[in-house]
Design a protein around this motif. Sequence first.
Motif, PDB file in Angstrom:
ATOM      1  N   ALA A  16     -15.356 -35.720   6.065  1.00 53.52           N
ATOM      2  CA  ALA A  16     -14.463 -36.624   5.339  1.00 53.52           C
ATOM      3  C   ALA A  16     -13.301 -35.867   4.706  1.00 53.52           C
ATOM      4  O   ALA A  16     -12.141 -36.295   4.798  1.00 53.52           O
ATOM      5  N   SER A  17     -13.585 -34.739   4.079  1.00 52.88           N
ATOM      6  CA  SER A  17     -12.509 -33.983   3.444  1.00 52.88           C
ATOM      7  C   SER A  17     -11.546 -33.409   4.478  1.00 52.88           C
ATOM      8  O   SER A  17     -10.337 -33.379   4.251  1.00 52.88           O
ATOM      9  N   THR A  18     -12.049 -33.003   5.627  1.00 53.30           N
ATOM     10  CA  THR A  18     -11.180 -32.497   6.686  1.00 53.30           C
ATOM     11  C   THR A  18     -10.291 -33.605   7.243  1.00 53.30           C
ATOM     12  O   THR A  18      -9.088 -33.396   7.448  1.00 53.30           O
ATOM     13  N   MET A  19     -10.858 -34.799   7.465  1.00 48.24           N
ATOM     14  CA  MET A  19     -10.061 -35.908   7.977  1.00 48.24           C
ATOM     15  C   MET A  19      -9.003 -36.350   6.962  1.00 48.24           C
ATOM     16  O   MET A  19      -7.868 -36.639   7.337  1.00 48.24           O
ATOM     17  N   ILE A  20      -9.367 -36.398   5.693  1.00 45.67           N
ATOM     18  CA  ILE A  20      -8.400 -36.771   4.655  1.00 45.67           C
ATOM     19  C   ILE A  20      -7.269 -35.757   4.612  1.00 45.67           C
ATOM     20  O   ILE A  20      -6.093 -36.121   4.534  1.00 45.67           O
ATOM     21  N   GLN A  21      -7.595 -34.484   4.699  1.00 45.26           N
ATOM     22  CA  GLN A  21      -6.571 -33.439   4.660  1.00 45.26           C
ATOM     23  C   GLN A  21      -5.653 -33.530   5.864  1.00 45.26           C
ATOM     24  O   GLN A  21      -4.440 -33.400   5.748  1.00 45.26           O
ATOM     25  N   LYS A  27      -0.177 -30.652   3.537  1.00 44.58           N
ATOM     26  CA  LYS A  27       0.349 -29.483   2.819  1.00 44.58           C
ATOM     27  C   LYS A  27      -0.677 -28.870   1.866  1.00 44.58           C
ATOM     28  O   LYS A  27      -0.491 -27.769   1.396  1.00 44.58           O
ATOM     29  N   SER A  28      -1.745 -29.574   1.554  1.00 46.70           N
ATOM     30  CA  SER A  28      -2.742 -29.022   0.629  1.00 46.70           C
ATOM     31  C   SER A  28      -3.940 -28.486   1.400  1.00 46.70           C
ATOM     32  O   SER A  28      -4.181 -28.836   2.548  1.00 46.70           O
ATOM     33  N   SER A  29      -4.684 -27.636   0.730  1.00 49.77           N
ATOM     34  CA  SER A  29      -5.866 -27.039   1.340  1.00 49.77           C
ATOM     35  C   SER A  29      -7.014 -28.038   1.343  1.00 49.77           C
ATOM     36  O   SER A  29      -7.139 -28.876   0.457  1.00 49.77           O
ATOM     37  N   VAL A  30      -7.865 -27.928   2.346  1.00 54.10           N
ATOM     38  CA  VAL A  30      -9.027 -28.798   2.427  1.00 54.10           C
ATOM     39  C   VAL A  30      -9.982 -28.541   1.249  1.00 54.10           C
ATOM     40  O   VAL A  30     -10.732 -29.433   0.846  1.00 54.10           O
ATOM     41  N   PRO A  36     -13.258 -32.780  -5.175  1.00 53.67           N
ATOM     42  CA  PRO A  36     -13.559 -34.098  -5.756  1.00 53.67           C
ATOM     43  C   PRO A  36     -14.658 -34.846  -5.012  1.00 53.67           C
ATOM     44  O   PRO A  36     -15.455 -35.552  -5.637  1.00 53.67           O
ATOM     45  N   ILE A  37     -14.715 -34.678  -3.690  1.00 53.11           N
ATOM     46  CA  ILE A  37     -15.787 -35.331  -2.933  1.00 53.11           C
ATOM     47  C   ILE A  37     -17.140 -34.773  -3.358  1.00 53.11           C
ATOM     48  O   ILE A  37     -18.107 -35.510  -3.537  1.00 53.11           O
ATOM     49  N   GLY A  38     -17.222 -33.456  -3.545  1.00 51.55           N
ATOM     50  CA  GLY A  38     -18.464 -32.849  -4.026  1.00 51.55           C
ATOM     51  C   GLY A  38     -18.831 -33.297  -5.430  1.00 51.55           C
ATOM     52  O   GLY A  38     -20.007 -33.515  -5.736  1.00 51.55           O
ATOM     53  N   ILE A  39     -17.824 -33.452  -6.276  1.00 49.74           N
ATOM     54  CA  ILE A  39     -18.085 -33.917  -7.646  1.00 49.74           C
ATOM     55  C   ILE A  39     -18.628 -35.343  -7.624  1.00 49.74           C
ATOM     56  O   ILE A  39     -19.574 -35.674  -8.345  1.00 49.74           O
ATOM     57  N   VAL A  40     -18.046 -36.197  -6.770  1.00 49.93           N
ATOM     58  CA  VAL A  40     -18.536 -37.576  -6.657  1.00 49.93           C
ATOM     59  C   VAL A  40     -19.978 -37.580  -6.156  1.00 49.93           C
ATOM     60  O   VAL A  40     -20.822 -38.321  -6.672  1.00 49.93           O
ATOM     61  N   ALA A 122     -12.978 -20.281 -10.672  1.00 48.65           N
ATOM     62  CA  ALA A 122     -13.414 -19.221  -9.762  1.00 48.65           C
ATOM     63  C   ALA A 122     -13.660 -19.763  -8.358  1.00 48.65           C
ATOM     64  O   ALA A 122     -13.403 -19.082  -7.367  1.00 48.65           O
ATOM     65  N   ILE A 123     -14.105 -20.999  -8.258  1.00 51.50           N
ATOM     66  CA  ILE A 123     -14.326 -21.608  -6.949  1.00 51.50           C
ATOM     67  C   ILE A 123     -12.996 -21.829  -6.240  1.00 51.50           C
ATOM     68  O   ILE A 123     -12.874 -21.625  -5.037  1.00 51.50           O
ATOM     69  N   LEU A 124     -11.971 -22.220  -6.984  1.00 54.80           N
ATOM     70  CA  LEU A 124     -10.693 -22.587  -6.383  1.00 54.80           C
ATOM     71  C   LEU A 124      -9.711 -21.443  -6.247  1.00 54.80           C
ATOM     72  O   LEU A 124      -8.667 -21.585  -5.628  1.00 54.80           O
ATOM     73  N   THR A 125      -9.999 -20.285  -6.819  1.00 54.28           N
ATOM     74  CA  THR A 125      -9.070 -19.157  -6.764  1.00 54.28           C
ATOM     75  C   THR A 125      -9.358 -18.313  -5.530  1.00 54.28           C
ATOM     76  O   THR A 125     -10.462 -17.809  -5.371  1.00 54.28           O
ATOM     77  N   PRO A 126      -8.381 -18.139  -4.644  1.00 53.67           N
ATOM     78  CA  PRO A 126      -8.624 -17.325  -3.450  1.00 53.67           C
ATOM     79  C   PRO A 126      -8.674 -15.838  -3.804  1.00 53.67           C
ATOM     80  O   PRO A 126      -7.773 -15.313  -4.418  1.00 53.67           O
ATOM     81  N   THR A 127      -9.761 -15.175  -3.417  1.00 55.38           N
ATOM     82  CA  THR A 127      -9.926 -13.769  -3.778  1.00 55.38           C
ATOM     83  C   THR A 127      -9.926 -12.826  -2.578  1.00 55.38           C
ATOM     84  O   THR A 127     -10.022 -11.631  -2.749  1.00 55.38           O
ATOM     85  N   ASP A 128      -9.838 -13.358  -1.376  1.00 56.33           N
ATOM     86  CA  ASP A 128      -9.788 -12.504  -0.198  1.00 56.33           C
ATOM     87  C   ASP A 128      -8.837 -13.119   0.821  1.00 56.33           C
ATOM     88  O   ASP A 128      -8.294 -14.198   0.615  1.00 56.33           O
ATOM     89  N   ALA A 129      -8.642 -12.429   1.918  1.00 63.29           N
ATOM     90  CA  ALA A 129      -7.672 -12.873   2.914  1.00 63.29           C
ATOM     91  C   ALA A 129      -8.053 -14.212   3.530  1.00 63.29           C
ATOM     92  O   ALA A 129      -7.200 -15.067   3.770  1.00 63.29           O
ATOM     93  N   THR A 130      -9.332 -14.424   3.769  1.00 60.75           N
ATOM     94  CA  THR A 130      -9.776 -15.682   4.361  1.00 60.75           C
ATOM     95  C   THR A 130      -9.524 -16.848   3.415  1.00 60.75           C
ATOM     96  O   THR A 130      -9.012 -17.887   3.820  1.00 60.75           O
TER      97      THR A 130
END
Length: 144
Positions: A16-21, A27-30, A36-40, A122-130
Amino acid sequence: MKIMIFIGIILLAVAASTMIQQHFARKSSVNYIAMPIGIVLAIIPQTNSLIESFSSEVFMGLIVAPLLFFEGQRTRLYSVLRSWRAILGLTVVMIILATTAAGFGIYLSLGVSLPMSFILVAILTPTDATATESVTHGLKLPKK
């Protein structure tokens, strides 16, 4: 059976999150749509009882470690040595500043507890190249 239902719920949330994105927010990251889907899903009591307990050791060993290993295999040592200042600035300075500012921002604006706000950041901050590639997917970034 409980694990099969749990995996099915997670796969549906990812799909669902991939299709919405792909259809609405190119322009936004999946990642920013999946949160928000996980929070719901976490708020709904029926799905909460189906979720298995989280084992951080298994997650680190089976998912994070292979991702980092293969990303490291693709990275050339010459390009790392050539741009070590930019790498150091991005990985240390930017992450610390962004995490601190966003953590306190969530704490003050939403009233979430301070540890929980830092966990979300910390979950949303990118810390590596991937992770950085995932967050910047579809964006045009300047060369510098």
